[in-house]
Design a protein around this motif. Structure first.
Motif, PDB file in Angstrom:
ATOM      1  N   THR A 206      58.431  41.549 -36.286  1.00 24.24           N
ATOM      2  CA  THR A 206      59.809  41.742 -36.776  1.00 24.24           C
ATOM      3  C   THR A 206      60.692  41.806 -35.463  1.00 24.24           C
ATOM      4  OG1 THR A 206      59.729  44.131 -36.776  1.00 24.24           O
ATOM      5  CG2 THR A 206      59.216  42.926 -38.972  1.00 24.24           C
ATOM      6  N   GLY A 207      60.450  42.275 -34.446  1.00 29.93           N
ATOM      7  CA  GLY A 207      61.364  42.177 -33.396  1.00 29.93           C
ATOM      8  C   GLY A 207      60.706  42.827 -32.060  1.00 29.93           C
ATOM      9  N   VAL A 208      61.636  42.846 -30.976  1.00 26.97           N
ATOM     10  CA  VAL A 208      61.245  43.235 -29.855  1.00 26.97           C
ATOM     11  C   VAL A 208      62.509  44.490 -29.318  1.00 26.97           C
ATOM     12  CG1 VAL A 208      60.027  41.531 -29.214  1.00 26.97           C
ATOM     13  CG2 VAL A 208      62.340  41.631 -28.591  1.00 26.97           C
ATOM     14  N   GLY A 209      62.174  45.188 -28.312  1.00 21.17           N
ATOM     15  CA  GLY A 209      62.969  46.070 -27.506  1.00 21.17           C
ATOM     16  C   GLY A 209      62.749  45.830 -26.114  1.00 21.17           C
ATOM     17  N   TYR A 210      63.817  45.854 -25.232  1.00 17.80           N
ATOM     18  CA  TYR A 210      63.663  45.568 -23.844  1.00 17.80           C
ATOM     19  C   TYR A 210      64.808  46.271 -23.278  1.00 17.80           C
ATOM     20  CZ  TYR A 210      67.580  42.580 -25.407  1.00 17.80           C
ATOM     21  OH  TYR A 210      68.721  42.201 -25.845  1.00 17.80           O
ATOM     22  N   VAL A 211      64.255  46.850 -22.013  1.00 23.14           N
ATOM     23  CA  VAL A 211      64.861  47.925 -21.134  1.00 23.14           C
ATOM     24  C   VAL A 211      65.964  46.764 -20.249  1.00 23.14           C
ATOM     25  CG1 VAL A 211      64.918  49.506 -19.517  1.00 23.14           C
ATOM     26  CG2 VAL A 211      63.175  49.178 -20.889  1.00 23.14           C
ATOM     27  N   ARG A 212      67.078  47.322 -20.237  1.00 17.09           N
ATOM     28  CA  ARG A 212      68.368  46.867 -19.212  1.00 17.09           C
ATOM     29  C   ARG A 212      68.307  47.571 -18.123  1.00 17.09           C
ATOM     30  NH1 ARG A 212      69.619  42.283 -19.355  1.00 17.09           N
ATOM     31  NH2 ARG A 212      71.743  42.285 -19.234  1.00 17.09           N
ATOM     32  N   PRO A 213      69.182  46.909 -17.076  1.00 18.80           N
ATOM     33  CA  PRO A 213      68.983  47.516 -15.719  1.00 18.80           C
ATOM     34  C   PRO A 213      69.534  49.034 -15.732  1.00 18.80           C
ATOM     35  CG  PRO A 213      69.747  45.542 -15.591  1.00 18.80           C
ATOM     36  CD  PRO A 213      69.615  45.543 -17.111  1.00 18.80           C
ATOM     37  N   ASP A 214      70.267  49.342 -16.732  1.00 20.97           N
ATOM     38  CA  ASP A 214      70.974  50.895 -16.847  1.00 20.97           C
ATOM     39  C   ASP A 214      69.848  51.698 -17.675  1.00 20.97           C
ATOM     40  OD1 ASP A 214      71.192  50.161 -19.578  1.00 20.97           O
ATOM     41  OD2 ASP A 214      73.685  50.353 -19.637  1.00 20.97           O
ATOM     42  N   GLY A 215      68.775  51.296 -17.968  1.00 17.49           N
ATOM     43  CA  GLY A 215      67.998  51.990 -18.619  1.00 17.49           C
ATOM     44  C   GLY A 215      67.915  52.009 -19.984  1.00 17.49           C
ATOM     45  N   THR A 216      69.076  51.799 -20.650  1.00 14.49           N
ATOM     46  CA  THR A 216      69.122  51.433 -22.272  1.00 14.49           C
ATOM     47  C   THR A 216      68.206  50.516 -22.705  1.00 14.49           C
ATOM     48  OG1 THR A 216      70.898  49.931 -21.964  1.00 14.49           O
ATOM     49  CG2 THR A 216      71.539  52.195 -21.923  1.00 14.49           C
ATOM     50  N   ILE A 217      67.893  50.713 -23.923  1.00 12.00           N
ATOM     51  CA  ILE A 217      66.933  49.684 -24.885  1.00 12.00           C
ATOM     52  C   ILE A 217      67.772  49.065 -25.738  1.00 12.00           C
ATOM     53  CG2 ILE A 217      64.945  49.561 -26.204  1.00 12.00           C
ATOM     54  CD1 ILE A 217      63.796  52.133 -25.062  1.00 12.00           C
ATOM     55  N   GLU A 218      67.696  47.744 -25.516  1.00  9.80           N
ATOM     56  CA  GLU A 218      68.536  46.861 -26.575  1.00  9.80           C
ATOM     57  C   GLU A 218      67.307  46.142 -27.464  1.00  9.80           C
ATOM     58  OE1 GLU A 218      70.877  43.934 -24.487  1.00  9.80           O
ATOM     59  OE2 GLU A 218      72.297  45.693 -23.509  1.00  9.80           O
ATOM     60  N   ARG A 219      67.560  45.647 -28.529  1.00 13.52           N
ATOM     61  CA  ARG A 219      66.576  45.235 -29.557  1.00 13.52           C
ATOM     62  C   ARG A 219      67.251  43.848 -30.088  1.00 13.52           C
ATOM     63  NH1 ARG A 219      66.116  50.929 -30.413  1.00 13.52           N
ATOM     64  NH2 ARG A 219      64.509  51.671 -29.606  1.00 13.52           N
ATOM     65  N   LEU A 220      66.129  42.892 -30.689  1.00 16.24           N
ATOM     66  CA  LEU A 220      66.206  41.987 -31.170  1.00 16.24           C
ATOM     67  C   LEU A 220      65.156  41.886 -32.402  1.00 16.24           C
ATOM     68  CD1 LEU A 220      66.296  39.348 -28.275  1.00 16.24           C
ATOM     69  CD2 LEU A 220      68.478  39.884 -29.726  1.00 16.24           C
ATOM     70  N   ARG A 221      65.776  41.185 -33.569  1.00 14.05           N
ATOM     71  CA  ARG A 221      64.895  40.670 -34.673  1.00 14.05           C
ATOM     72  C   ARG A 221      64.557  39.109 -34.451  1.00 14.05           C
ATOM     73  NH1 ARG A 221      68.608  44.006 -37.538  1.00 14.05           N
ATOM     74  NH2 ARG A 221      69.709  42.019 -37.963  1.00 14.05           N
ATOM     75  N   CYS A 222      63.519  38.787 -34.926  1.00 10.17           N
ATOM     76  CA  CYS A 222      62.769  37.300 -34.809  1.00 10.17           C
ATOM     77  C   CYS A 222      62.046  37.253 -36.070  1.00 10.17           C
ATOM     78  CB  CYS A 222      62.169  37.389 -33.606  1.00 10.17           C
ATOM     79  SG  CYS A 222      60.568  38.393 -33.204  1.00 10.17           S
ATOM     80  N   ASP A 223      61.929  35.751 -35.882  1.00 11.31           N
ATOM     81  CA  ASP A 223      60.760  35.089 -37.200  1.00 11.31           C
ATOM     82  C   ASP A 223      59.777  34.935 -36.553  1.00 11.31           C
ATOM     83  OD1 ASP A 223      62.769  35.238 -39.053  1.00 11.31           O
ATOM     84  OD2 ASP A 223      63.533  33.374 -38.372  1.00 11.31           O
ATOM     85  N   ALA A 224      59.352  34.635 -35.217  1.00  7.38           N
ATOM     86  CA  ALA A 224      58.197  34.407 -34.415  1.00  7.38           C
ATOM     87  C   ALA A 224      58.185  35.004 -32.972  1.00  7.38           C
ATOM     88  CB  ALA A 224      57.872  32.897 -34.691  1.00  7.38           C
ATOM     89  N   LEU A 225      57.117  35.459 -32.504  1.00  4.73           N
ATOM     90  CA  LEU A 225      57.302  36.006 -31.159  1.00  4.73           C
ATOM     91  C   LEU A 225      56.110  35.223 -30.234  1.00  4.73           C
ATOM     92  CD1 LEU A 225      58.394  38.027 -29.202  1.00  4.73           C
ATOM     93  CD2 LEU A 225      56.132  39.473 -29.887  1.00  4.73           C
ATOM     94  N   ILE A 226      56.716  34.666 -29.115  1.00  5.83           N
ATOM     95  CA  ILE A 226      55.626  34.051 -28.175  1.00  5.83           C
ATOM     96  C   ILE A 226      55.492  34.890 -26.997  1.00  5.83           C
ATOM     97  CG2 ILE A 226      54.951  32.123 -26.399  1.00  5.83           C
ATOM     98  CD1 ILE A 226      56.846  30.468 -28.361  1.00  5.83           C
ATOM     99  N   LEU A 227      54.018  35.402 -26.799  1.00  7.05           N
ATOM    100  CA  LEU A 227      53.762  36.160 -25.701  1.00  7.05           C
ATOM    101  C   LEU A 227      53.437  35.184 -24.503  1.00  7.05           C
ATOM    102  CD1 LEU A 227      51.668  39.013 -26.909  1.00  7.05           C
ATOM    103  CD2 LEU A 227      53.952  39.331 -26.288  1.00  7.05           C
ATOM    104  N   ALA A 228      54.457  35.165 -23.362  1.00  2.00           N
ATOM    105  CA  ALA A 228      54.159  34.383 -22.109  1.00  2.00           C
ATOM    106  C   ALA A 228      54.326  35.214 -21.129  1.00  2.00           C
ATOM    107  CB  ALA A 228      55.164  33.462 -22.238  1.00  2.00           C
ATOM    108  N   CYS A 229      53.630  36.471 -21.126  1.00  2.00           N
ATOM    109  CA  CYS A 229      54.141  37.390 -19.859  1.00  2.00           C
ATOM    110  C   CYS A 229      52.953  37.781 -19.182  1.00  2.00           C
ATOM    111  CB  CYS A 229      54.402  39.093 -20.819  1.00  2.00           C
ATOM    112  SG  CYS A 229      53.342  39.161 -22.007  1.00  2.00           S
TER     113      CYS A 229
END
Length: 487
Positions: A206-229
């Protein structure tokens, strides 16, 4: 998802669904859907903006599907930027223009031969059929100018099929993909280290969370996720467990190869495959820490150990050569060649960089070469003269050139098991609803051992996989829209 079954054969840091922000970079799995007025929705989210992620983003742009590629680094690079940037493909417009006629099946046959028939057959067929259309589209629509490498064949390739940009470096390939992404208006958000995957009770992402340079976590919702990591080559614990022959090897890959995709997959109950497969390289210059092109070996160069003897057939491949080199005294060897091969090496920018760094040592005589290596001159003389197992190799002549090398690990070829559409599979073989993986995050087509790696398989998986995963994601998004679903 603490009750989910875990795939056997790999150990990664445990998943905690409620890690504090100070540990936010550790991959975690969370239940539900990211909530909040500031949480945006995009049809597709891509984790990683290397060659795989950017190819997926460009393909989605061509399909008119909005997406974002989340990249942990300030500037996207990944394993691609550290590679030579050579992409094998059969049936491209560039190859046809060069008068080379071959089919994806011909290419697949070479991979099948290299892996002794152990490569996953459906994925092998999918990748070898997708790579030419992917490269043709990158060239026709996005301005990448590919050319065929000439003058030699990499191990296991029966015809010229290695495609490269004129600069012949992986960093140039990444630069071209980034410029194409900018021109296409695709979203690439850097300094965004994905730490959370969110899924619902149906195992739909349903979504992801990611860390920004200041240490905060931002989040996104999605319909599909591609792991290319990427894979797990930078995870020392996993390398020790799964690739013990490389536990002390230099790591020539990218720090992003931390096993995150595998950790998320295990928490979800995904199946892993080919975890013993990887790309090594037996030509990592020391102490410079630089990759030396294997073209020199294929054109007649030899590898010699501290005793002054050859210890393997260099034409079998640079990946398995890494293991052979690491088994030599001091885990070291010398690449030995002469003036015509020096000229060949200088056609590659990475070689020129290594030469400027002092990696190439010139020896006017055989005696000087023996003194450099520290071996008996009579043994070295016999080694240089012996061509019994390489009848295609001409005799090397003075002056000689030598580079001290060790074996290195570059990237892994095992990971999340996927179907030919790059959908991640559960342990029972069924696909997750909307989770896709490609490139280093997923199994490749190199089988389960180092010797199965055919030159270029990494970028084959990255670019063909990114292309396929994007098209699958676009279809999932269209299907959800056509049925009136919203998320």
């Amino acid at each position: 998802m603490s009750g989910a079954p875990r795939s056997a054969g790999a150990t990664v840091p445990p998943i905690d669904a409620h890690r504090s922000p100070s540990h936010a970079a550790v991959p975690s799995l969370r239940r539900g859907t990211p909530a909040g007025d500031d949480v945006l929705h995009l049809p597709v989210v891509i984790v990683g903006a290397g060659a795989c992620g950017l190819t997926a983003a460009l393909t989605l742009s061509d399909e008119h599907v909005d997406c974002v590629a989340l990249e942990r680094d300030v500037v996207p690079s990944g394993s691609t930027a550290l590679s030579s940037g050579f992409v094998p493909a059969a049936g491209t417009r560039v190859q046809v223009a060069a008068g080379i006629v071959e089919s994806p099946a011909d290419f697949a046959a070479d991979i099948r031969d290299k892996t002794h028939g152990t490569a996953n057959e459906p994925l092998l067929q999918a990748y070898t059929e997708a790579i030419a259309p992917a490269l043709d589209l990158l060239q026709a629509r996005h301005g990448l100018t590919f050319e065929l490498l000439d003058g030699f064949l990499y191990p296991g390739h029966r015809v010229r099929r290695m495609h490269a940009l004129p600069e012949r470096t992986g960093s140039a390939l990444m630069g071209a993909l980034q410029r194409a992404a900018d021109a296409a208006g695709t979203y690439v958000l850097t300094q965004s280290h994905v730490c959370e995957l969110w899924c619902d009770e149906d195992e739909r992402i349903t979504g992801v969370g990611y860390v920004r340079p200041d240490g905060t976590i931002e989040r996104l919702r999605c319909d599909a996720l591609i792991l290319a990591c990427n894979g797990f080559g930078g995870n020392a614990a996993m390398v020790r467990e799964l690739l013990p022959e490389m536990k002390d090897a230099a790591f020539g890959g990218h720090a992003g190869n931390d096993g995150s995709a595998i950790a998320w997959g295990q928490a979800l109950g995904a199946r892993l495959a080919d975890m013993g497969g990887y790309q090594g390289h037996g030509s990592w210059a020391v102490p410079q820490g630089a990759l030396i092109s294997w073209a020199i070996m294929m054109a007649g160069g030899i590898q010699i150990n501290a005793r002054g003897v050859r210890f393997h057939d260099e034409t079998q491949g640079y990946s398995e050569a890494a293991v052979h080199v690491l088994q030599q005294p001091g885990a070291l060897a010398w690449n030995v060649f002469d003036t015509p091969l020096l000229a060949l090496g200088r056609e590659f920018p990475d070689f020129c960089d290594a030469e400027r760094a002092g990696a190439v040592r010139e020896c006017a005589t055989l005696e000087a070469l023996a003194a450099l290596i520290g071996c008996d001159v009579s043994v070295l003389e016999a080694t240089i003269a012996d061509r019994s197992d390489r009848s295609d190799r001409r005799a090397l002549t003075a002056p000689f050139y030598a580079i001290k090398v060790t074996g290195a690990l570059f990237h892994t070829q095992g990971g999340l098991d996927i179907d030919p559409d790059c959908r991640v599979l559960r342990t029972d073989g069924t696909p997750f609803p909307n989770l896709l993986a490609a490139g280093g995050a997923a199994r490749g087509v190199s089988g389960n051992a180092v010797w199965g790696y055919l030159s270029g398989n990494g970028l084959l998986s990255a670019i063909a996989g990114g292309f396929i995963a994007a098209r699958t994601a676009a279809a999932l998004v269209a299907q959800g829209t056509s049925t009136g679903e919203t998320r």
